[in-house]
Design an enzyme around this catalytic site. Structure first.
Site, short mmCIF file in Angstrom:
data_model
loop_
_atom_site.label_atom_id
_atom_site.label_comp_id
_atom_site.label_asym_id
_atom_site.label_seq_id
_atom_site.Cartn_x
_atom_site.Cartn_y
_atom_site.Cartn_z
N THR A 150 -1.27 -1.54 -7.79
CA THR A 150 -1.21 -0.11 -8.09
C THR A 150 -1.18 0.16 -9.59
O THR A 150 -1.79 1.12 -10.09
CB THR A 150 0.04 0.52 -7.44
OG1 THR A 150 -0.03 0.32 -6.02
CG2 THR A 150 0.15 2.00 -7.75
N PHE A 420 2.43 -3.56 -0.21
CA PHE A 420 2.69 -4.40 -1.38
C PHE A 420 2.09 -3.84 -2.67
O PHE A 420 1.63 -4.58 -3.53
CB PHE A 420 2.17 -5.83 -1.13
CG PHE A 420 2.40 -6.28 0.27
CD1 PHE A 420 3.66 -6.63 0.70
CD2 PHE A 420 1.36 -6.31 1.19
CE1 PHE A 420 3.88 -7.00 2.01
CE2 PHE A 420 1.57 -6.68 2.51
CZ PHE A 420 2.85 -7.04 2.92
N CYS A 421 2.09 -2.51 -2.79
CA CYS A 421 1.53 -1.86 -3.97
C CYS A 421 0.08 -2.30 -4.20
O CYS A 421 -0.33 -2.54 -5.34
CB CYS A 421 2.38 -2.14 -5.21
SG CYS A 421 4.04 -1.44 -5.14
N ASN A 422 -0.66 -2.42 -3.13
CA ASN A 422 -2.07 -2.82 -3.22
C ASN A 422 -2.83 -2.15 -2.09
O ASN A 422 -3.24 -2.79 -1.12
CB ASN A 422 -2.19 -4.35 -3.14
CG ASN A 422 -3.57 -4.84 -3.55
OD1 ASN A 422 -4.57 -4.15 -3.36
ND2 ASN A 422 -3.63 -6.03 -4.11
#
EC number: 2.8.1.9
Length: 855
Positions: A150, A420-422
């Protein structure tokens, strides 16, 4: 660490073909087991599989760092005194150490300290020499791989402010010049573009070729067919946690890193490694302390310092954390030998686990998991020590990641779930379109929550990852967990717990020492109240029959009468229940329900998730004496006043479910009592009587205009109601699945006690309570509405704790998950408005319950 006491299953019997890796033979430490005992003793009983989130620091690193701080005086590096000079020299020495770790020198790279890799990425976004579109120029381009964190994607907002075009590139769309055709470009064109990609995907562990750095820079590969000069940002935060990075061979222009990913300590410190050839191009609009060679306060005059480090390290850096890095490097080299050893060891663990996990299947042949990967786990060149997956049922339906995480915690397995911030990788692997993501947001799902399934579609997945201190036994414990929860252990065996036995063998065995022997409490903590006589669960007396006109006549036919059979309050949050037959009601619910809670030395609330023995603490309320008597086996009873001493107690700030609450400490006497019982510092705190905590409500759940429901220290609502008919159905399912019904059935009262409800009712239909909109109880009436149902209770792993012994067993949670289509709902939350307390209000056993059905 964790392993199997019994003979391993065939797919887990890998110790003969899984050789000792280099980290297990680090000089001076002997085996990896010895390293775990010496350096990571705090992991005893825990399988830690979230090293991609944060790895763990060894004990010796913390000890040497602490001794360093105790023996030396480190002053602000911006001063000129002796202590300051020591700090300056130490910081510069650590910079050299960092560059050496990445096989480069100060001649080629500079180390700019930041608060982490995210801050380093923002620095690049704000300082990159973007060029806006103009006559004869399309302007700069910002291109990034969709499989980026992110924090990389967020750089596009800064680029957009400069009118720079941002282009997301899918991993499969990185093409060569030959494939895209010739780019018509002046060879002297210097229009700057930035391409960002991760060395290792933090989602799947996929490793992208480091050769792309030179290929993109030289024009062999281009993310976009535009003229100009490409600069490369290599996001190495995930990659360098377990692998060596040679910047002399792969000279990226910018390399952001976070040091806690490598060492575990310190957190909040990272760096941007800047290639010195691009440093002069970086621009800066803000200047902070220490970055100016000269400036005027009353005139726009500012001269920056000469070096890129001095220009971009605004203010005083976190210099004590920089000192800690020195000890991190020392410990890592001493314990592992090299990053190459770490890479080999962690990859072998991931490869072994991936092979075993891939082979698991249900009796009908359906796979147990769906793994999300772009590699075949053949080499550490293409795959890092990360495995991303979702668990499936035998019909191929995905089991929500939050349920998997809850079950894993019962086995003391720590993993990570979500996206997972993705989001880019999450969409790609899970098949989520942009429209689906927006739809999930509209349905209430946001990044980081536990909303794991929407209309059967997963919103995220499960991730495990290994570090240099991970063992084969950790991997096997995880695989046993998957087998036990998906393929079911026969005979209702207790949950295997990861713990070290007295002989030092690393084994997976049932939890021991969590509480007294079974049968010691035999339900005595559900004691009869001093207010009224105890009525057993089987009694359903009809002592009150008044109901509101609104409720009258709504329920006919199959429903029959509903009667309150039991009332419980829980004076101390997460401690044992106090059973009553008649009890006063206040604005926050049952009087003194969850008015106290136990906190640790940091003031953090303890629950049975962290400390199952809380259920062995038995509180009794004596309204006449105005005291709470607290009992526990092996301890002398102790009394605590029901109210603070004339308001003289010191107020402290605490948190419950992310809410701030005002509390006060109940004193050293009870603190010592609790600390002795739990064997660690604890305090008892109580919500202040003059503090009001408002319930969170969605707009459609408002009780009535202008009113607010208030809460004690409960999680969500004032009351929790459980229907006995629902519990009976669950009991029958447990009995049927438990060795074909041959084992002793779980007693109803023990089963219901696990759900920690306030109100127990009888009923003729299981889970009919979930169709209720509101209800009245006996002659206890509120202004409209009466009791409002604010939703089902989404259950966590606490229902796996036997409330009489403190022992864990996963069967209740797993059976409820299977029978309720993985949502694990049981019981309903109730709420009421502020009450008119001019006359006494009570709830009592035997009262009729009159529900109103949802329209």
């Amino acid at each position: 660490m964790a392993g199997g006491a019994a003979e391993p299953e065939p797919e887990l019997r890998a110790s003969q073909r899984f050789p000792d890796s280099a980290p297990s033979r680090a000089p001076g430490l002997g085996s990896l087991r010895g390293l775990r005992e010496r350096e990571f003793g705090r992991l005893a009983g825990t399988v830690y599989l979230d090293h991609a989130g944060a790895t763990l620091f060894p004990q010796s690193q913390l000890t040497s760092f602490t001794e360093d701080l105790m023996e030396n005086v480190y002053g602000n590096p911006h001063s000129q005194n002796i202590t300051s000079k020591l700090t300056q020299d130490t910081v510069e020495q650590v910079r050299y150490r960092i560059l050496a770790h990445f096989h480069t020198t100060p001649e080629d790279y500079s180390v700019v300290f930041t608060s982490g890799s995210t801050a380093a990425l923002r620095l690049v976004a704000e300082a990159f020499p973007w060029e806006s579109p103009g006559p004869g120029s399309g302007g700069s381009h910002f291109c990034y791989l969709t499989d980026n964190h992110t924090s990389v994607v967020g750089m596009r907002k800064v680029a957009a402010a400069m009118n720079v075009i941002s282009i997301p590139i899918r991993p499969e769309d990185i093409w060569t010049v030959e494939e895209q055709g010739t780019v018509d470009c002046d060879p002297d064109c210097q229009l700057p573009h930035l391409f960002c990609y991760p060395a290792q995907s933090n989602f799947s562990g996929t490793r992208y070729p480091l050769s792309w750095i030179e290929e993109v820079r030289s024009g062999q590969r281009r993310p976009v067919s535009v003229p100009g000069k490409w600069f490369i940002l290599l996001d190495a935060a995930s990659y360098v946690s377990t692998s060596p990075l040679d910047l002399s061979a792969h000279q990226a222009d910018f390399v952001p890193i976070s040091f806690y990913k490598i060492f575990g300590l310190p957190t909040g410190l990272g760096a941007l490694l800047v290639n010195n050839r691009v440093a002069p191009l970086l621009r800066k609009s803000y200047f902070g302390g220490g970055t100016a060679a000269a400036y005027l306060a009353g005139e726009d005059f500012y001269i920056p310092r000469s070096s890129v480090v001095e220009r971009f390290e605004d203010g005083t850096i976190s210099y004590l954390d920089v000192v800690a890095l020195k000890h991190g490097f020392d410990a890592l080299e001493r314990l592992t030998g090299s990053m190459e050893n770490i890479q080999q060891h962690t990859f072998m663990l991931a490869q072994y686990t991936h092979t075993a996990l891939s082979s698991l299947s249900y009796p009908n042949g359906a796979p147990v998991v769906q793994i999300y990967s772009d590699s075949d786990f053949s080499s550490p060149d293409v795959q890092g020590p990360i495995i991303n997956f979702n668990v499936l049922d035998d019909s191929g339906n995905i089991i929500g990641y939050s349920q998997v995480e809850k079950m894993a915690s019962l086995y003391n397995i720590q993993l990570r779930t979500g996206c997972f911030c993705n989001t880019g990788a999450c969409q790609r692997h899970l098949g989520l379109s942009n429209e689906m993501v927006k739809k999930h947001l509209q349905a209430g799902h946001v990044c980081g929550d536990d909303v794991d399934l929407i209309d059967g579609q997963p919103t995220g997945s499960v991730r495990i990852s290994f570090g240099y201190m991970s063992t084969l036994e950790d991997a096997q414990a995880f695989l046993r967990f998957i087998k036990a929860t998906c393929l079911r252990l026969p005979g209702g065996q207790p949950v295997p717990q990861a713990c070290d036995n007295e002989a030092g063998d690393e084994s997976l065995s049932p939890q021991k020492g969590a509480g007294p022997d079974p049968g010691v409490c035999n339900g005595s903590h559900l004691a009869a109240s001093t207010v009224g006589l105890h009525l057993p669960l089987s009694v359903a007396t009809n002592t009150q029959s008044t109901a509101s006109e609104k409720a009258a006549g709504i329920l006919r036919g199959n429903f029959g009468p509903h009667v309150v059979t039991n009332l419980y309050l829980y004076p101390i949050k997460s401690c044992a229940a106090f059973e009553v037959t008649v009890w006063p009601v206040g604005n926050q619910g049952l009087l003194y329900d969850r008015s106290w809670m136990v906190v640790n030395h940091n003031g953090i609330c303890l629950s049975q998730k962290q400390e199952p023995r809380l259920c062995l603490i038995q509180p009794f309320i004596d309204l006449q004496q105005k005291v709470m008597v607290i009992k526990a086996k092996g301890m002398e009873p102790i009394e605590v006043p029901l109210e603070e001493d004339n308001g003289q107690a010191q107020i402290c700030q605490s948190r419950v479910c992310m809410d701030r609450v005002n509390t006060y400490d109940c004193g050293e006497k009870i603190s010592s009592w609790l600390s002795k019982f739990f064997g660690r510092p604890c305090h008892l705190i109580k919500q202040s009587s003059n503090f009001q905590r408002s319930a969170k409500k969605k707009p459609e759940k408002d009780l009535s205009p202008g009113t607010t429901a208030t809460l004690s220290l409960v999680n969500k609502a004032q009351y929790l109601l459980v229907n006995t008919a629902s519990a009976m159905e669950l009991q029958q399912q447990l009995h049927a699945s438990d060795n074909n019904g041959k084992e002793e059935v779980l007693p109803m009262k023990d089963l219901i006690s696990r759900f920690r409800a306030n109100i127990i009712t009888n009923g003729t239909k299981a889970f009919e309570e979930e169709e209720w909109q509101e209800l009245s109880i006996g002659s206890f009436h509120f202004s409209l509405p009466i009791y409002q149902v604010v939703g089902p209770c989404h259950r966590c792993q606490m229902i796996c704790i036997d409330q009489q012994t403190g022992q864990r067993n996963q069967d209740v949670f797993q059976q409820l998950s299977e029978s309720r289509k993985r949502k694990v709902n049981f019981g309903i939350y109730l709420m009421h408005e502020s009450l008119d307390l001019s006359s006494p209000c009570v709830l009592s056993v035997g009262s009729e319950v009159h529900p109103v059905l949802k329209e």
